[in-house]
Scaffold this motif. Structure first.
Motif, PDB file in Angstrom:
ATOM      1  N   THR A   1       0.896  -1.193   0.047  1.00 17.76           N
ATOM      2  CA  THR A   1       0.014   0.058   0.050  1.00 17.76           C
ATOM      3  C   THR A   1       0.887   1.339  -0.042  1.00 17.76           C
ATOM      4  OG1 THR A   1      -0.211  -0.004   2.524  1.00 17.76           O
ATOM      5  CG2 THR A   1      -1.826  -1.262   1.345  1.00 17.76           C
TER       6      THR A   1
ATOM      7  N   GLU B   1       3.774   0.233  -3.729  1.00 22.63           N
ATOM      8  CA  GLU B   1       3.205  -0.455  -4.622  1.00 22.63           C
ATOM      9  C   GLU B   1       3.705  -1.573  -5.326  1.00 22.63           C
ATOM     10  OE1 GLU B   1       1.120   2.085  -7.452  1.00 22.63           O
ATOM     11  OE2 GLU B   1      -0.092   3.112  -5.886  1.00 22.63           O
TER      12      GLU B   1
ATOM     13  N   GLY C   1      -4.835  -2.566   4.437  1.00 25.32           N
ATOM     14  CA  GLY C   1      -3.944  -3.495   3.191  1.00 25.32           C
ATOM     15  C   GLY C   1      -2.902  -3.848   4.219  1.00 25.32           C
TER      16      GLY C   1
END
Length: 286
Positions: free
Chosen positions: A21, A24, A38
């Motif tokens: 998160t 990426e 996440g």
């Protein structure tokens, strides 16, 4: 046929649909670290980019369950430092120190004027011999092996498990040398540990599902050199190789729910086997 999924940035052989998160980057289940929202990757957590929950409660883990450390060669450096310190001591003190620390099963030492050896109760020789060197080429070759292969294996296992691997590999190499070699034949060097790391590297490559052909070639060449060069303790090499492979197999294949129990229990079993062999051999020699 390609699935279209990305591959984990730390484990290129594993496909995943999850991304960190923060940065990426694609991460597999083994690299996922729970965050407030996440998942985050080990790099973001290690550098403090993650949330307090992720950085504190859920530390990134290696394939064996150990903590991911910033310095992946920390234990390797300590081990090389021990070898270097003892090598310098040998250069200063001479053969007398070698006579006191090398692996000898049972023999009369003219230098000391007494019977010496593991069978005479000097069990420390099983370990001191694994960090002892007398010749510069022998020392340099083994240290290169520790640095190169240790640098590959230590980050995969974590510091504590890697330390156990080195200890058991060295002891297993000494145990086989003690069992098979002549009682009065001296043996020394970190080759048992180096071959234990070779065995560990092979197991890790198989666990990662890498192409095993170059790995098998590497192990085969190492064994070829072992059995074709004069003055080599093949017993220490083979013993270390087998011991290191067994330990690593237990470390990386232990079930998650009882991981530590299986891992450390397996290490204790291998140590107990080595001890049993040593005691039986000692009883036969005395």
């Amino acid at each position: 046929m390609e699935s279209g999924l990305s591959r984990c940035y730390r484990h290129p052989d594993v496909e995943t649909g999850i991304r960190c998160t923060r940065c990426e980057k694609p991460i597999c289940p083994e690299c996922m670290i729970s965050a407030s929202v996440g998942f985050q990757c080990p790099d973001c957590v290690r550098t403090g980019s993650g949330t307090g929950h992720a950085a504190g409660a859920n530390q990134p883990r290696t394939i064996a369950g150990g903590r991911v450390a910033a310095d992946g060669r920390f234990v390797t450096k300590i081990l090389i430092g021990i070898n270097l310190a003892l090598f310098i001591a040998v250069l200063v003190a001479g053969d007398r120190l070698v006579d006191e620390l090398a692996l000898i099963g049972y023999a009369y030492s003219p230098a000391l004027g007494e019977v010496v050896g593991v069978a005479d109760g000097e069990y420390y020789r099983l370990l001191t011999s694994t960090v002892l060197h007398q010749e510069i080429p022998h020392f340099v070759f083994n240290m290169l092996g520790l640095w190169i292969i240790g640098g590959q294996v230590e980050p995969e296992l974590g510091r504590r498990r890697f330390a156990f691997l080195c200890l058991i590999s060295g002891l297993s190499g000494s145990t086989l040398a003690y069992l098979v070699a002549a009682p009065n034949q001296p043996s020394l060097g970190a080759s048992g540990i180096v071959f234990g790391l070779i065995g560990a590297f092979a197991v890790l490559a198989r666990r990662r599902r890498y192409d095993m052909r170059p790995v098998a070639l590497f192990v085969g060449l190492a064994l070829l050199l072992t059995f074709t060069r004069e003055g080599i303790s093949w017993e220490a090499h083979v013993g270390g190789l087998v011991g290191g492979a067994l330990v690593t197999f237990a470390l990386v294949h232990a079930p998650r729910e009882r991981r530590r129990l299986v891992q450390y229990g397996s290490c204790v079993l291998i140590l107990a086997l080595d001890l049993g062999i040593v005691l039986a051999r000692s009883a036969a020699l005395v």
